[in-house]
Design an enzyme around this catalytic site. Structure first.
Site, PDB file in Angstrom:
ATOM      1  N   ASP A   8       0.869  -1.161   0.000  1.00  0.00           N
ATOM      2  CA  ASP A   8       0.000   0.000   0.000  1.00  0.00           C
ATOM      3  C   ASP A   8       0.925   1.235   0.000  1.00  0.00           C
ATOM      4  OD1 ASP A   8      -2.452   1.512   0.547  1.00  0.00           O
ATOM      5  OD2 ASP A   8      -1.586   1.810   2.536  1.00  0.00           O
ATOM      6  N   ASP A  10      -0.011   5.146   0.993  1.00  0.00           N
ATOM      7  CA  ASP A  10      -0.197   6.062   2.118  1.00  0.00           C
ATOM      8  C   ASP A  10      -0.217   5.277   3.437  1.00  0.00           C
ATOM      9  OD1 ASP A  10      -0.915   8.170   3.799  1.00  0.00           O
ATOM     10  OD2 ASP A  10      -3.042   7.942   3.348  1.00  0.00           O
TER      11      ASP A  10
HETATM   12  P1  B16 Z   1      -6.579   9.951  -4.146  1.00  0.00           P
HETATM   13  P2  B16 Z   1      -3.548   4.245   0.021  1.00  0.00           P
HETATM   14  C1  B16 Z   1      -5.381   6.189  -0.049  1.00  0.00           C
HETATM   15  O1  B16 Z   1      -4.065   5.766  -0.236  1.00  0.00           O
HETATM   16  C2  B16 Z   1      -5.468   7.163   1.110  1.00  0.00           C
HETATM   17  O2  B16 Z   1      -5.123   6.512   2.327  1.00  0.00           O
HETATM   18  C3  B16 Z   1      -6.873   7.689   1.217  1.00  0.00           C
HETATM   19  O3  B16 Z   1      -6.972   8.609   2.275  1.00  0.00           O
HETATM   20  C4  B16 Z   1      -7.250   8.362  -0.112  1.00  0.00           C
HETATM   21  O4  B16 Z   1      -8.598   8.815  -0.068  1.00  0.00           O
HETATM   22  C5  B16 Z   1      -7.094   7.346  -1.240  1.00  0.00           C
HETATM   23  O5  B16 Z   1      -5.751   6.866  -1.263  1.00  0.00           O
HETATM   24  C6  B16 Z   1      -7.408   7.953  -2.602  1.00  0.00           C
HETATM   25  O6  B16 Z   1      -6.447   8.914  -2.927  1.00  0.00           O
HETATM   26  O7  B16 Z   1      -7.579  10.973  -3.798  1.00  0.00           O
HETATM   27  O8  B16 Z   1      -5.167  10.469  -4.311  1.00  0.00           O
HETATM   28  O9  B16 Z   1      -6.992   9.136  -5.372  1.00  0.00           O
HETATM   29  O10 B16 Z   1      -3.457   4.095   1.498  1.00  0.00           O
HETATM   30  O11 B16 Z   1      -4.514   3.278  -0.630  1.00  0.00           O
HETATM   31  O12 B16 Z   1      -2.197   4.248  -0.660  1.00  0.00           O
HETATM   32 MG    MG Z   2      -2.787   3.167   3.308  1.00  0.00          MG
END
Ligand code: B16
Ligand code: MG
Length: 219
Positions: A8, A10
């Site tokens: 993953d 974030d």
């Molecule tokens: P975006 P991950 C996620 O990342 C985030 O944790 C989440 O908070 C966010 O809404 C989601 O990505 C979508 O991100 O708006 O940039 O498309 O933890 O799956 O890497």
């Molecule tokens: Mg994450």
């Protein structure tokens, strides 16, 4: 036999939760919505559109899909602006060492993130070279806890789920890994990722030695 790893982004590779928080907070302030860090923590690992639904729900509001999509796009503009500040110093401690170790030992490595901005974040970190495959929010339509993003990564790596270990910091992400038949490593507190096969408080603790010791019959 473990042949691959799916990470993953974030909360595992880097911590973009703060940038997500600031962007959602700015959008919420503009619209007079209540939004705090507790609500932000519920957005961990879930898609942009699902995130705005959580925020609206928290405020007792409902909107049509088009309005929600437009507001989510506004948040994304703010978020993307802030990504320019990410540098190669922004890996979570321990992550770069693990990725380097996996490369040295010849493991296959994929990204499995919900973010549609994942490539930009990896570019800013100068991390693209650690990954054979980038699976992100543009790769599949179903969001975690659906296992689609991890199944996509495994398939592109040419591996079966049981040959891969997924690293996740979100409850829904660990659910997705388990639903897809992957081995899982949770990063974070027990209350959030305690259902993973193996859990570490931080990426700094997640060394290849520790992982091999736990999954010893699979290496
Ligand atoms: P975006 P991950 C996620 O990342 C985030 O944790 C989440 O908070 C966010 O809404 C989601 O990505 C979508 O991100 O708006 O940039 O498309 O933890 O799956 O890497
Ligand atoms: Mg994450």
């Amino acid at each position: 036999m473990i042949k691959g790893f799916i990470f993953d982004l974030d909360g595992v590779i880097t911590d973009t939760a703060e940038q997500h928080y600031v962007a959602w907070k700015r959008l919420s302030d503009e619209n007079g919505w209540e939004f705090d860090r507790e609500v932000n923590d519920k957005l961990r690992g879930i898609s942009r559109l699902d995130s705005i639904k959580v925020i609206l729900d928290h405020n007792g509001l409902t909107m049509d899909e088009e309005t929600m999509a437009n507001l989510a796009a506004k948040k994304n503009e703010k978020y993307v602006e802030s990504l320019d500040d990410i540098t190669p110093d922004d890996f979570l401690p321990g992550t770069k060492e693990l990725l380097t170790h996996l490369r040295t030992e010849g493991f296959h490595v994929a990204l499995g993130s919900a973010s549609k901005n994942a490539s930009k974040v990896l570019q800013q970190l100068n991390a693209l070279g650690y990954f054979d495959i980038i699976g992100d929010g543009n790769s599949v339509t179903e969001s975690k806890p659906d296992p689609a993003i991890f199944l996509y990564g495994a398939e592109k790596l040419g591996l079966q789920p049981e040959e891969c270990i997924v690293f996740e910091d979100a409850e829904s992400g660990v659910d997705a890994a388990k639903a897809g038949g992957f081995h899982s490593v949770g990063i974070g507190p027990k209350e959030r990722v305690g259902h993973a096969d193996l859990r570490f408080d931080t990426m700094e603790d997640a060394t290849l030695f520790e992982i091999k010791s736990y999954f010893k019959d699979l290496f």
